[in-house]
Design a protein around this motif. Structure first.
Motif, PDB file in Angstrom:
ATOM      1  N   PRO A 167      66.614  64.314   0.206  1.00  0.00           N
ATOM      2  CA  PRO A 167      66.341  63.056   0.223  1.00  0.00           C
ATOM      3  C   PRO A 167      65.132  62.642   0.197  1.00  0.00           C
ATOM      4  O   PRO A 167      64.210  63.230   1.109  1.00  0.00           O
ATOM      5  N   LEU A 168      64.693  61.341  -0.347  1.00  0.00           N
ATOM      6  CA  LEU A 168      63.367  60.761   0.032  1.00  0.00           C
ATOM      7  C   LEU A 168      63.768  59.668   0.988  1.00  0.00           C
ATOM      8  O   LEU A 168      64.851  59.223   1.047  1.00  0.00           O
ATOM      9  N   HIS A 169      62.906  59.242   1.905  1.00  0.00           N
ATOM     10  CA  HIS A 169      62.981  57.986   2.500  1.00  0.00           C
ATOM     11  C   HIS A 169      62.917  56.944   1.869  1.00  0.00           C
ATOM     12  O   HIS A 169      62.417  56.783   0.705  1.00  0.00           O
ATOM     13  N   LYS A 170      63.556  55.762   1.873  1.00  0.00           N
ATOM     14  CA  LYS A 170      64.136  54.839   1.373  1.00  0.00           C
ATOM     15  C   LYS A 170      62.771  54.203   0.960  1.00  0.00           C
ATOM     16  O   LYS A 170      62.620  53.290  -0.231  1.00  0.00           O
ATOM     17  N   LYS A 171      61.700  54.046   1.930  1.00  0.00           N
ATOM     18  CA  LYS A 171      60.307  53.523   1.397  1.00  0.00           C
ATOM     19  C   LYS A 171      59.824  54.237   0.212  1.00  0.00           C
ATOM     20  O   LYS A 171      59.153  53.700  -0.722  1.00  0.00           O
ATOM     21  N   ARG A 172      59.802  55.472   0.281  1.00  0.00           N
ATOM     22  CA  ARG A 172      58.938  56.424  -0.611  1.00  0.00           C
ATOM     23  C   ARG A 172      59.736  56.162  -2.065  1.00  0.00           C
ATOM     24  O   ARG A 172      59.428  56.271  -3.006  1.00  0.00           O
ATOM     25  N   LYS A 173      61.081  56.311  -1.692  1.00  0.00           N
ATOM     26  CA  LYS A 173      61.882  56.237  -2.924  1.00  0.00           C
ATOM     27  C   LYS A 173      61.893  54.872  -3.940  1.00  0.00           C
ATOM     28  O   LYS A 173      61.677  54.808  -5.133  1.00  0.00           O
ATOM     29  N   ARG A 174      61.759  53.796  -3.015  1.00  0.00           N
ATOM     30  CA  ARG A 174      61.508  52.638  -3.667  1.00  0.00           C
ATOM     31  C   ARG A 174      60.100  52.374  -4.134  1.00  0.00           C
ATOM     32  O   ARG A 174      59.902  51.849  -5.269  1.00  0.00           O
ATOM     33  N   LYS A 175      59.062  53.076  -3.708  1.00  0.00           N
ATOM     34  CA  LYS A 175      57.734  53.178  -4.156  1.00  0.00           C
ATOM     35  C   LYS A 175      57.707  53.834  -5.629  1.00  0.00           C
ATOM     36  O   LYS A 175      57.052  53.367  -6.539  1.00  0.00           O
ATOM     37  N   ARG A 176      58.372  55.197  -5.370  1.00  0.00           N
ATOM     38  CA  ARG A 176      58.245  55.999  -6.604  1.00  0.00           C
ATOM     39  C   ARG A 176      59.328  55.535  -7.670  1.00  0.00           C
ATOM     40  O   ARG A 176      59.088  55.859  -8.927  1.00  0.00           O
ATOM     41  N   GLY A 177      60.460  55.011  -7.429  1.00  0.00           N
ATOM     42  CA  GLY A 177      61.464  54.531  -8.393  1.00  0.00           C
ATOM     43  C   GLY A 177      62.487  55.495  -8.434  1.00  0.00           C
ATOM     44  O   GLY A 177      63.503  55.289  -9.327  1.00  0.00           O
ATOM     45  N   TYR A 178      62.498  56.733  -7.851  1.00  0.00           N
ATOM     46  CA  TYR A 178      63.451  57.900  -8.090  1.00  0.00           C
ATOM     47  C   TYR A 178      63.099  58.994  -7.268  1.00  0.00           C
ATOM     48  O   TYR A 178      61.986  59.030  -6.980  1.00  0.00           O
ATOM     49  N   ASN A 179      64.287  59.804  -7.201  1.00  0.00           N
ATOM     50  CA  ASN A 179      63.999  61.014  -6.316  1.00  0.00           C
ATOM     51  C   ASN A 179      64.345  62.106  -7.459  1.00  0.00           C
ATOM     52  O   ASN A 179      65.172  62.416  -8.067  1.00  0.00           O
ATOM     53  N   GLN A 180      63.288  63.005  -7.659  1.00  0.00           N
ATOM     54  CA  GLN A 180      63.101  64.068  -8.468  1.00  0.00           C
ATOM     55  C   GLN A 180      64.392  65.034  -8.342  1.00  0.00           C
ATOM     56  O   GLN A 180      64.868  65.556  -9.055  1.00  0.00           O
ATOM     57  N   SER A 181      64.542  65.461  -6.830  1.00  0.00           N
ATOM     58  CA  SER A 181      65.418  66.454  -6.422  1.00  0.00           C
ATOM     59  C   SER A 181      66.995  65.939  -6.659  1.00  0.00           C
ATOM     60  O   SER A 181      67.795  66.655  -7.020  1.00  0.00           O
ATOM     61  N   GLU A 182      67.152  64.535  -6.743  1.00  0.00           N
ATOM     62  CA  GLU A 182      68.467  64.164  -7.011  1.00  0.00           C
ATOM     63  C   GLU A 182      68.607  64.203  -8.438  1.00  0.00           C
ATOM     64  O   GLU A 182      69.565  64.579  -9.026  1.00  0.00           O
ATOM     65  N   LEU A 183      67.675  63.715  -9.473  1.00  0.00           N
ATOM     66  CA  LEU A 183      67.771  64.073 -10.915  1.00  0.00           C
ATOM     67  C   LEU A 183      68.186  65.481 -11.254  1.00  0.00           C
ATOM     68  O   LEU A 183      69.028  65.751 -11.924  1.00  0.00           O
ATOM     69  N   LEU A 184      67.424  66.336 -10.472  1.00  0.00           N
ATOM     70  CA  LEU A 184      67.697  67.806 -10.786  1.00  0.00           C
ATOM     71  C   LEU A 184      69.085  68.219 -10.427  1.00  0.00           C
ATOM     72  O   LEU A 184      69.738  68.908 -11.207  1.00  0.00           O
ATOM     73  N   ALA A 185      69.432  67.632  -9.086  1.00  0.00           N
ATOM     74  CA  ALA A 185      70.843  68.345  -8.622  1.00  0.00           C
ATOM     75  C   ALA A 185      71.923  67.662  -9.618  1.00  0.00           C
ATOM     76  O   ALA A 185      72.876  68.516  -9.821  1.00  0.00           O
ATOM     77  N   ASN A 186      71.693  66.232 -10.152  1.00  0.00           N
ATOM     78  CA  ASN A 186      72.820  65.846 -11.172  1.00  0.00           C
ATOM     79  C   ASN A 186      72.844  66.475 -12.232  1.00  0.00           C
ATOM     80  O   ASN A 186      73.747  66.677 -12.967  1.00  0.00           O
ATOM     81  N   GLU A 187      71.750  67.125 -12.820  1.00  0.00           N
ATOM     82  CA  GLU A 187      71.646  67.879 -14.052  1.00  0.00           C
ATOM     83  C   GLU A 187      72.323  68.882 -13.998  1.00  0.00           C
ATOM     84  O   GLU A 187      73.106  69.495 -14.718  1.00  0.00           O
ATOM     85  N   ILE A 188      72.088  69.746 -12.724  1.00  0.00           N
ATOM     86  CA  ILE A 188      72.574  71.183 -12.532  1.00  0.00           C
ATOM     87  C   ILE A 188      74.060  71.089 -12.582  1.00  0.00           C
ATOM     88  O   ILE A 188      74.866  71.588 -12.887  1.00  0.00           O
ATOM     89  N   GLY A 189      74.586  69.880 -11.441  1.00  0.00           N
ATOM     90  CA  GLY A 189      76.005  69.623 -11.345  1.00  0.00           C
ATOM     91  C   GLY A 189      76.825  69.284 -12.719  1.00  0.00           C
ATOM     92  O   GLY A 189      77.805  69.725 -13.018  1.00  0.00           O
ATOM     93  N   ALA A 190      76.118  68.558 -13.603  1.00  0.00           N
ATOM     94  CA  ALA A 190      76.754  68.573 -15.258  1.00  0.00           C
ATOM     95  C   ALA A 190      76.727  69.731 -15.758  1.00  0.00           C
ATOM     96  O   ALA A 190      77.842  69.657 -16.257  1.00  0.00           O
ATOM     97  N   LEU A 191      75.867  70.470 -15.796  1.00  0.00           N
ATOM     98  CA  LEU A 191      75.905  71.884 -16.551  1.00  0.00           C
ATOM     99  C   LEU A 191      76.844  72.762 -16.124  1.00  0.00           C
ATOM    100  O   LEU A 191      77.661  73.446 -16.745  1.00  0.00           O
ATOM    101  N   LEU A 192      77.058  72.712 -14.631  1.00  0.00           N
ATOM    102  CA  LEU A 192      78.106  73.640 -14.072  1.00  0.00           C
ATOM    103  C   LEU A 192      79.097  72.920 -13.729  1.00  0.00           C
ATOM    104  O   LEU A 192      80.227  73.843 -13.120  1.00  0.00           O
ATOM    105  N   ASN A 193      79.446  71.963 -14.049  1.00  0.00           N
ATOM    106  CA  ASN A 193      80.676  71.213 -13.584  1.00  0.00           C
ATOM    107  C   ASN A 193      81.036  71.138 -12.098  1.00  0.00           C
ATOM    108  O   ASN A 193      82.005  71.520 -11.502  1.00  0.00           O
TER     109      ASN A 193
END
Length: 217
Positions: free
Chosen positions: A107-133
């Motif tokens: 996870p990113l700290h909420k301040k850093r995520k708010r500044k960046r707009g997204y968490n790249q590791s979260e996006l990656l985990a969601n894609e892996i999860g979708a591919l492997l169910n």
């Protein structure tokens, strides 16, 4: 390295062939080893880890490092699909052997995520999860401390920087096998801090997956 929704361009695919992590690999962190007879990298012979094992697709060198930087800091969210497909293509059998109950992202700290707009590791985990169910738990792990970037810290500073940096928002079933997803593995301090927390809370096994990893010895 140029990534598109349809994959990596042919020119970059050719360049990347020499950067894939191949055997021999460290039995703990998965770093490539130069000598076949070695079982662990230099770092893992000196440091004990709380995680059980991990795997990464590429060694963290240009052009891989440049593409991760774009993914992480320049809103190139489509890279998540490309990187996830590469992880699954290379390590699906290994992931199935691990038999995870759930995927977590760093996870990113909420301040850093708010500044960046997204968490790249979260996006990656969601894609892996979708591919492997596989289920992805996005709210379990939180960052309670807005730490300095690990790349700016020395060896001791990296460990101190992550002390009490993470927390669990709720309980999970004891005996769980968990995979933690992140973008880069360097010294393993981030994964270790999370694995320590998860195992103290009852996890049986903790593994990790990253896009890239530092060079082994």
């Amino acid at each position: 390295m140029r990534a598109y929704r349809t994959g990596i361009c042919p020119e970059c695919q050719e360049k990347l062939k020499t950067f894939y992590v191949r055997e021999p690999r460290c039995m703990r962190c998965g770093k490539p080893l130069r000598l076949q007879e070695k079982e662990y990298c230099y770092d893992c012979t000196r440091e004990s880890h709380f995680f059980d094992a991990g795997s990464s697709v590429w060694v963290h060198k240009t052009p891989v490092s440049n593409s991760i930087y774009q993914f992480k800091y320049h809103n190139q969210r489509a890279f998540a699909q490309v990187f996830a497909r590469e992880i699954v293509a290379q390590y699906e059998n290994e992931i199935r052997r691990w038999n995870p109950d759930v995927l977590l992202h760093v996870p990113l700290h909420k301040k850093r995520k708010r500044k960046r707009g997204y968490n790249q590791s979260e996006l990656l985990a969601n894609e892996i999860g979708a591919l492997l169910n596989l289920p992805v738990e996005s709210g379990l792990l939180v960052r309670t401390k807005n730490t300095k970037p690990q790349k700016t810290q020395g060896h001791t500073g990296r460990k101190d920087n992550l002390r009490k940096a993470f927390a669990l928002k709720y309980r999970f079933p004891k005996g769980s096998t968990i995979i933690v997803v992140d973008d880069i593995y360097t010294t393993g301090n981030t994964i270790d801090a999370i694995a320590f927390l998860l195992k103290n809370a009852g996890a049986e096994k903790v593994y990790f997956l990253t896009i890239s990893i530092g060079q082994g010895y």
